[in-house]
Scaffold this active site. Structure first.
Site, PDB file in Angstrom:
ATOM      1  CG  LEU A 109      -1.915  -1.018   1.516  1.00 34.94           C
ATOM      2  CD1 LEU A 109      -2.867  -0.539   2.595  1.00 34.94           C
ATOM      3  CD2 LEU A 109      -2.653  -1.406   0.281  1.00 34.94           C
ATOM      4  N   GLY A 154       1.162  -5.571   0.712  1.00 38.00           N
ATOM      5  CA  GLY A 154       0.321  -5.516  -0.492  1.00 38.00           C
ATOM      6  C   GLY A 154       1.047  -6.075  -1.713  1.00 38.00           C
ATOM      7  CG  ASN A 178       5.479  -5.878   6.261  1.00 38.05           C
ATOM      8  OD1 ASN A 178       4.562  -5.922   5.464  1.00 38.05           O
ATOM      9  ND2 ASN A 178       6.334  -4.888   6.292  1.00 38.05           N
ATOM     10  CD  GLU A 179      -0.227  -6.639   5.864  1.00 32.40           C
ATOM     11  OE1 GLU A 179       0.532  -7.579   6.222  1.00 32.40           O
ATOM     12  OE2 GLU A 179      -0.583  -6.485   4.696  1.00 32.40           O
TER      13      GLU A 179
HETATM   14  C1  LIG Z   1      -5.728  -1.929   8.214  1.00 38.37           C
HETATM   15  C2  LIG Z   1      -5.618  -2.689   6.976  1.00 38.37           C
HETATM   16  C3  LIG Z   1      -4.238  -2.876   6.476  1.00 38.37           C
HETATM   17  C4  LIG Z   1      -4.227  -3.340   5.111  1.00 38.37           C
HETATM   18  C5  LIG Z   1      -3.029  -3.858   4.522  1.00 38.37           C
HETATM   19  C6  LIG Z   1      -1.883  -3.232   4.348  1.00 38.37           C
HETATM   20  C7  LIG Z   1      -0.876  -3.787   3.504  1.00 38.37           C
HETATM   21  C8  LIG Z   1       0.281  -2.900   3.156  1.00 38.37           C
HETATM   22  O1  LIG Z   1       0.719  -3.020   2.050  1.00 38.37           O
HETATM   23  S1  LIG Z   1       0.914  -1.787   4.261  1.00 38.37           S
HETATM   24  C9  LIG Z   1       2.445  -1.243   3.515  1.00 38.37           C
HETATM   25  C10 LIG Z   1       3.553  -2.109   3.961  1.00 38.37           C
HETATM   26  N1  LIG Z   1       4.767  -1.866   3.225  1.00 38.37           N
HETATM   27  C11 LIG Z   1       5.951  -1.912   3.803  1.00 38.37           C
HETATM   28  O2  LIG Z   1       6.090  -2.144   4.977  1.00 38.37           O
HETATM   29  C12 LIG Z   1       7.146  -1.632   2.906  1.00 38.37           C
HETATM   30  C13 LIG Z   1       7.873  -0.428   3.332  1.00 38.37           C
HETATM   31  N2  LIG Z   1       9.016  -0.195   2.463  1.00 38.37           N
HETATM   32  C14 LIG Z   1      10.169  -0.868   2.577  1.00 38.37           C
HETATM   33  O3  LIG Z   1      10.352  -1.740   3.381  1.00 38.37           O
HETATM   34  C15 LIG Z   1      11.266  -0.443   1.645  1.00 38.37           C
HETATM   35  O4  LIG Z   1      10.950   0.815   1.125  1.00 38.37           O
HETATM   36  C16 LIG Z   1      11.500  -1.427   0.484  1.00 38.37           C
HETATM   37  C17 LIG Z   1      12.118  -2.724   1.019  1.00 38.37           C
HETATM   38  C18 LIG Z   1      10.213  -1.735  -0.265  1.00 38.37           C
HETATM   39  C19 LIG Z   1      12.496  -0.776  -0.514  1.00 38.37           C
HETATM   40  O5  LIG Z   1      13.658  -0.381   0.158  1.00 38.37           O
HETATM   41  P1  LIG Z   1      14.631   0.700  -0.534  1.00 38.37           P
HETATM   42  O6  LIG Z   1      15.797   0.842   0.390  1.00 38.37           O
HETATM   43  O7  LIG Z   1      14.887   0.324  -1.944  1.00 38.37           O
HETATM   44  O8  LIG Z   1      13.776   2.046  -0.602  1.00 38.37           O
HETATM   45  P2  LIG Z   1      13.500   3.079   0.583  1.00 38.37           P
HETATM   46  O9  LIG Z   1      14.657   4.024   0.672  1.00 38.37           O
HETATM   47  O10 LIG Z   1      13.098   2.365   1.811  1.00 38.37           O
HETATM   48  O11 LIG Z   1      12.208   3.847   0.042  1.00 38.37           O
HETATM   49  C20 LIG Z   1      12.289   4.802  -1.019  1.00 38.37           C
HETATM   50  C21 LIG Z   1      11.188   5.823  -0.819  1.00 38.37           C
HETATM   51  O12 LIG Z   1       9.920   5.171  -0.910  1.00 38.37           O
HETATM   52  C22 LIG Z   1       9.158   5.432   0.271  1.00 38.37           C
HETATM   53  N3  LIG Z   1       8.316   4.250   0.567  1.00 38.37           N
HETATM   54  C23 LIG Z   1       8.717   2.998   0.757  1.00 38.37           C
HETATM   55  N4  LIG Z   1       7.668   2.191   0.968  1.00 38.37           N
HETATM   56  C24 LIG Z   1       6.577   2.972   0.908  1.00 38.37           C
HETATM   57  C25 LIG Z   1       5.181   2.701   1.028  1.00 38.37           C
HETATM   58  N5  LIG Z   1       4.690   1.461   1.256  1.00 38.37           N
HETATM   59  N6  LIG Z   1       4.320   3.724   0.902  1.00 38.37           N
HETATM   60  C26 LIG Z   1       4.771   4.979   0.662  1.00 38.37           C
HETATM   61  N7  LIG Z   1       6.096   5.302   0.530  1.00 38.37           N
HETATM   62  C27 LIG Z   1       6.974   4.291   0.642  1.00 38.37           C
HETATM   63  C28 LIG Z   1      10.214   5.677   1.345  1.00 38.37           C
HETATM   64  O13 LIG Z   1       9.656   6.392   2.400  1.00 38.37           O
HETATM   65  C29 LIG Z   1      11.224   6.480   0.557  1.00 38.37           C
HETATM   66  O14 LIG Z   1      10.684   7.782   0.428  1.00 38.37           O
HETATM   67  P3  LIG Z   1      11.610   9.083   0.385  1.00 38.37           P
HETATM   68  O15 LIG Z   1      12.402   8.946  -0.867  1.00 38.37           O
HETATM   69  O16 LIG Z   1      10.656  10.230   0.380  1.00 38.37           O
HETATM   70  O17 LIG Z   1      12.458   9.037   1.633  1.00 38.37           O
END
Ligand SMILES: CCCC/C=C/CC(=O)SCCNC(=O)CCNC(=O)[C@H](O)C(C)(C)COP(=O)(O)OP(=O)(O)OC[C@H]1O[C@@H](n2cnc3c(N)ncnc32)[C@H](O)[C@@H]1OP(=O)(O)O
Length: 303
Positions: A109, A154, A178-179
């Site tokens: 997400l 997601g 990992n929610e």
């Molecule tokens: C209540 C009902 C719930 C429903 C279900 C929910 C399901 C979900 O999907 S919740 C989202 C869970 N996602 C995560 O936990 C992933 C988080 N991200 C990461 O672990 C890492 O970003 C990555 C392993 C995917 C990639 O690592 P990498 O080192 O290549 O990149 P980063 O430097 O971490 O990130 C770059 C950039 O992107 C932003 N970002 C990362 N993930 C998200 C996201 N899910 N949503 C929005 N933005 C995200 C991160 O903050 C960085 O932003 P900046 O460049 O502004 O610092």
């Protein structure tokens, strides 16, 4: 949802996403690099690149929403439209879903879609997520995920909605739901998809712990079907596709429907309630604070 040989059973018109595409390039067709004939023309949108091969009936669909393919409302919408386009084109029997962003298949997400947003926006966003899952989960096409990067939450659900998963052998490319680590709870249909793939006990553990599995463990628990060197992900996905396409479409489609319909119906029956649950949960002050803190941590981790 009539079921007969070659008949598509994916629910249609559950969402009308066209209006969201102002300013996008969806539907534009252009020659693929090095390509010539009709079979080599690619189409897609700003965030979803589709490379169709009419001769084989297989299209490669690439997510390209940099930096991490977070599922923004626009990406969800464009994915649904691209899927629908391929479903409606009798030329195609299969899709290989992969990422155009280095090192990340899909970050799940887009947290900025649910942090500091009003309930109406969160509801619209969640309906689009439900829609994508329903379309993928019930697609009559063969969907193979070529997972060439990290695949949390997601992203994992998108991969699990496919029929088969090939993961690149890189310890950084972890996959799972990992929610709980974000302080949120996977809704029942994410849980059901997990249970259908890896079984009840493994899901019970992995969901509570918010486990993200590295490739060898993901293979062992049954989250993915193959782990291969990174440069073989695409070719292995194509071989898997050939194996699935060797089965007569009608028999495979009806069997897929038999296996998945009850799970999808459960969401279809309570879509509105599920949306309300999601909205009231994520709009709580305490949840907003956890999500904000998680986003902040991600941003600070950089560099
Ligand atoms: C209540 C009902 C719930 C429903 C279900 C929910 C399901 C979900 O999907 S919740 C989202 C869970 N996602 C995560 O936990 C992933 C988080 N991200 C990461 O672990 C890492 O970003 C990555 C392993 C995917 C990639 O690592 P990498 O080192 O290549 O990149 P980063 O430097 O971490 O990130 C770059 C950039 O992107 C932003 N970002 C990362 N993930 C998200 C996201 N899910 N949503 C929005 N933005 C995200 C991160 O903050 C960085 O932003 P900046 O460049 O502004 O610092």
């Amino acid at each position: 949802m009539a079921l007969a040989s070659g008949v598509r059973f994916a629910p249609r018109a559950l969402l009308r996403p066209w209006a969201l595409l102002r300013g996008t390039t969806l539907g534009r067709t252009e020659p693929a690099a090095g390509g010539g004939g009709d079979g080599a023309r690619r189409f897609g949108s700003q965030r979803v690149l589709v490379e169709p091969d009419a001769a084989s009936g297989v299209a490669v669909m690439k997510l390209r929403n940099p930096p991490v393919n977070a599922l923004s409302l626009e990406l969800l919408t464009e994915l649904v439209i691209s899927l629908e386009k391929l479903e409606n084109d009798k030329t195609f029997r299969g899709i290989i879903l992969t990422s155009d962003c280095p090192r990340v298949f899909c970050a799940g997400l887009d947290l900025t879609e649910i942090c500091g947003r009003n309930p109406a926006h969160c509801a619209e966003y969640w309906k689009a997520m439900q829609e994508l899952w329903l379309r993928m989960y019930l697609s009559s096409l063969v969907l193979v995920a070529a997972i060439n990067g990290a695949c949390p939450a997601g992203g994992c659900i998108i991969a699990l909605s496919c029929d088969c998963r090939v993961l690149a052998d890189n310890p950084k490319y972890r996959i799972g739901l990992n929610e709980t680590l974000l302080g949120i709870i996977a809704p029942f249909w994410l849980k059901d998809t997990y249970v259908n793939t890896i079984g009840h006990r493994a899901s019970e553990q992995a969901l509570q712990l918010g486990s993200l599995f590295p490739p060898a463990e993901a293979l062992q628990v049954g989250l993915v079907d193959q782990v291969v060197p990174e440069d073989q992900v695409q070719s292995t996905a194509l071989s898997e596709m050939a194996r699935w396409l060797a089965v007569p479409d009608h028999a495979r489609q009806l069997t897929k429907n038999m296996m998945r319909k009850a799970t999808a119906d459960r969401l279809l029956r309570q879509r509105d309630a599920d949306t309300q649950n999601f909205v009231s949960f994520v709009c709580r002050d305490s949840i907003q604070k956890s999500l904000q803190a998680y986003l902040e941590k991600l941003r600070q981790r950089k560099g």
